[in-house]
Design a protein around this motif. Structure first.
Motif, PDB file in Angstrom:
ATOM      1  N   THR A   1       0.754  -1.124  -0.095  1.00 20.91           N
ATOM      2  CA  THR A   1       0.154  -0.068   0.105  1.00 20.91           C
ATOM      3  C   THR A   1       0.946   1.125   0.040  1.00 20.91           C
ATOM      4  N   SER A   2       2.149   1.164   0.514  1.00 23.40           N
ATOM      5  CA  SER A   2       2.876   2.403   0.386  1.00 23.40           C
ATOM      6  C   SER A   2       4.299   2.083  -0.439  1.00 23.40           C
ATOM      7  N   LYS A   3       4.996   3.096  -0.473  1.00 19.88           N
ATOM      8  CA  LYS A   3       6.221   2.989  -1.305  1.00 19.88           C
ATOM      9  C   LYS A   3       7.120   1.780  -0.441  1.00 19.88           C
ATOM     10  N   TYR A   4       7.344   1.577   0.692  1.00 16.97           N
ATOM     11  CA  TYR A   4       7.913   0.677   1.423  1.00 16.97           C
ATOM     12  C   TYR A   4       6.997  -0.599   1.877  1.00 16.97           C
ATOM     13  N   PRO A   5       7.227  -1.588   1.430  1.00 14.38           N
ATOM     14  CA  PRO A   5       6.268  -2.760   1.617  1.00 14.38           C
ATOM     15  C   PRO A   5       6.396  -3.150   3.326  1.00 14.38           C
ATOM     16  N   THR A   6       4.961  -3.351   3.717  1.00 15.36           N
ATOM     17  CA  THR A   6       5.176  -3.595   5.152  1.00 15.36           C
ATOM     18  C   THR A   6       4.828  -5.308   5.269  1.00 15.36           C
ATOM     19  N   LEU A   7       5.723  -5.629   6.255  1.00 17.56           N
ATOM     20  CA  LEU A   7       5.690  -7.035   6.442  1.00 17.56           C
ATOM     21  C   LEU A   7       5.162  -7.621   7.940  1.00 17.56           C
TER      22      LEU A   7
ATOM     23  N   TYR B   1      12.373 -19.123   0.473  1.00 13.32           N
ATOM     24  CA  TYR B   1      12.078 -19.233  -0.837  1.00 13.32           C
ATOM     25  C   TYR B   1      11.119 -18.138  -1.428  1.00 13.32           C
ATOM     26  N   PHE B   2      11.652 -17.217  -2.039  1.00 14.28           N
ATOM     27  CA  PHE B   2      10.983 -15.793  -2.385  1.00 14.28           C
ATOM     28  C   PHE B   2      10.011 -16.128  -3.940  1.00 14.28           C
ATOM     29  N   ASN B   3       9.059 -15.971  -3.975  1.00 13.42           N
ATOM     30  CA  ASN B   3       7.945 -16.383  -5.221  1.00 13.42           C
ATOM     31  C   ASN B   3       8.121 -15.136  -6.177  1.00 13.42           C
TER      32      ASN B   3
ATOM     33  N   GLN C   1      12.019  -8.041  -7.303  1.00 10.52           N
ATOM     34  CA  GLN C   1      13.605  -8.265  -7.000  1.00 10.52           C
ATOM     35  C   GLN C   1      14.393  -7.344  -6.082  1.00 10.52           C
ATOM     36  N   ASN C   2      13.946  -6.094  -6.341  1.00  9.04           N
ATOM     37  CA  ASN C   2      14.542  -5.102  -5.440  1.00  9.04           C
ATOM     38  C   ASN C   2      14.407  -4.947  -4.004  1.00  9.04           C
ATOM     39  N   LYS C   3      13.248  -5.819  -3.668  1.00  7.25           N
ATOM     40  CA  LYS C   3      12.599  -5.665  -2.244  1.00  7.25           C
ATOM     41  C   LYS C   3      13.166  -6.850  -1.555  1.00  7.25           C
ATOM     42  N   ILE C   4      13.866  -7.820  -2.057  1.00  4.51           N
ATOM     43  CA  ILE C   4      14.003  -9.000  -1.394  1.00  4.51           C
ATOM     44  C   ILE C   4      14.943  -8.912  -0.342  1.00  4.51           C
TER      45      ILE C   4
END
Length: 366
Positions: A203-209, A231-233, A238-241
């Motif tokens: 929802t924002s520029k930076y993902p919330t986990l 495992y990342f689906n 890619q730039n958030k992993i």
């Protein structure tokens, strides 16, 4: 005497009549002798045609056959002259025919060139590679090797997406996606889909986990006996992993390594049964997945995590996984099969039944 001479001169037959008249017949003439007088008469008889000899039956048959063959040959010669060739309804214009033939010829030439290029010095050793001359080395490094890599990548992607490629061409080449095990290392391997552990919002520029309940407790107790891979689906950019991995494993002590969709470990959103790519004993590998339930002997499906749910599946699963290592289970797959019937019973209930049957004590979160 006189009659004999007359017969020799005028005819072959001599007839005597009662009136004293004598008739001598010679072909078409008759000579009558009356007293001492001679009379000649001519009789017209129909010309006799010479009798033709009737051919025997064998000659008739051969002549009939010859006539029939001649008639057939004449008919065959006359047919193409009488009947004009009919034009086909599906005949293509000359331009289209030329383009089509040129296209197929180009395909044949390109396929032949591609085959030769792909197989140029394909399986040579490093020693043989150094022995190549300058021209062969240039072709090998600048044409053959890049072409092989490009073609193999396309083919592997198609194989991953479509099952019939395996049916047509057989299983693909198995490549290793993690380093070989260390001597005296951990016996069991655990691969976890990130969707089974967290929920990531965009929802924002930076993902919330959001972490699943008991995640840190779960990973902290298992890292002693398991090598754990996250495992990342393909849904995660890619730039958030690296950013997400840091939020889960801040100190870098939980995970042995990270796995990505490019590794091919998942096919059509399901963990592959080609466990050879992990280079680990298949009887000691456990997958924790969040996808829709599917049949796989190594998969424990705990469902996708939602931040508004408060399930304790990780805490309930922890003592079972710890029991595998304590009891030194030789093959975890028969054990996993006992709580895979998710359609008829909830996973939480199956885990509870398994722990009570095996006499496993529940772990309490610290």
């Amino acid at each position: 005497m006189i009659l004999n001479k007359v017969a020799r001169c005028y005819g072959k037959q001599i007839g005597f009549f009662s009136n004293g008249r004598i008739q001598i017949t010679k072909q078409n003439q008759s000579l009558y002798l009356v007293g001492t007088k001679r009379f000649f008469t001519t009789q017209q008889q129909p010309p006799q045609t010479p009798k033709q000899e009737e051919p025997n039956s064998k000659q008739k048959n051969t002549e009939d056959k010859k006539t029939e063959e001649n008639e057939k040959e004449n008919e065959d010669e006359e047919k193409p002259q009488e009947e004009e060739p009919k034009k086909s309804k599906y005949s293509l214009p000359p331009a289209v025919t030329a383009v089509t033939s040129t296209f197929f010829l180009g395909v044949i030439v390109a396929s032949t060139f591609g085959y030769i290029t792909y197989n140029f010095k394909k399986d040579i050793s490093e020693e043989e590679r150094y022995r190549l001359n300058s021209i062969e080395s240039a072709v090998y490094e600048k044409i053959a090797e890049p072409f092989r890599e490009f073609f193999d990548n396309i083919f592997e992607n198609l194989r991953t997406k479509y099952e019939f490629f395996d049916m047509l061409f057989g299983p693909g080449k198995i490549h290793k996606i993690i380093p070989p095990p260390l001597p005296g290392g951990k016996k069991y391997t655990l691969v976890i889909d990130i969707d089974a552990l967290t929920e990531i919002t965009k929802t924002s520029k930076y993902p919330t986990l959001y972490k699943r309940a008991g995640l840190d407790f779960f990973l902290e107790n298992l890292r002693k006996d398991y090598e754990i891979y996250l495992y990342f689906n393909a849904n995660i950019p890619q730039n958030k992993i690296e950013q997400l991995n840091f939020k889960i494993d801040t100190n870098g002590k939980y995970f042995t390594g990270l796995l990505y969709p490019e590794t091919g470990l998942k096919e059509r959103n399901q963990f592959t049964k080609k466990l050879e790519m992990l280079d680990r004993d298949p009887s000691k590998v456990i997958f924790i997945d969040a996808a829709s339930p599917y049949q796989h002997p190594n998969v424990i499906n705990i469902g996708k995590f939602k931040s508004n749910s408060k399930d304790r599946l990780l805490v309930e699963l922890l003592p079972i996984l710890e029991n595998f290592t304590k009891k030194n289970i030789e093959d975890v797959r028969p054990e996993i099969a006992q709580f895979q019937d998710i359609q008829n019973k909830s996973l939480s209930k199956m885990l509870e039944d398994y722990t009570s049957t095996k006499g496993i004590n529940h772990r309490q979160k610290k």
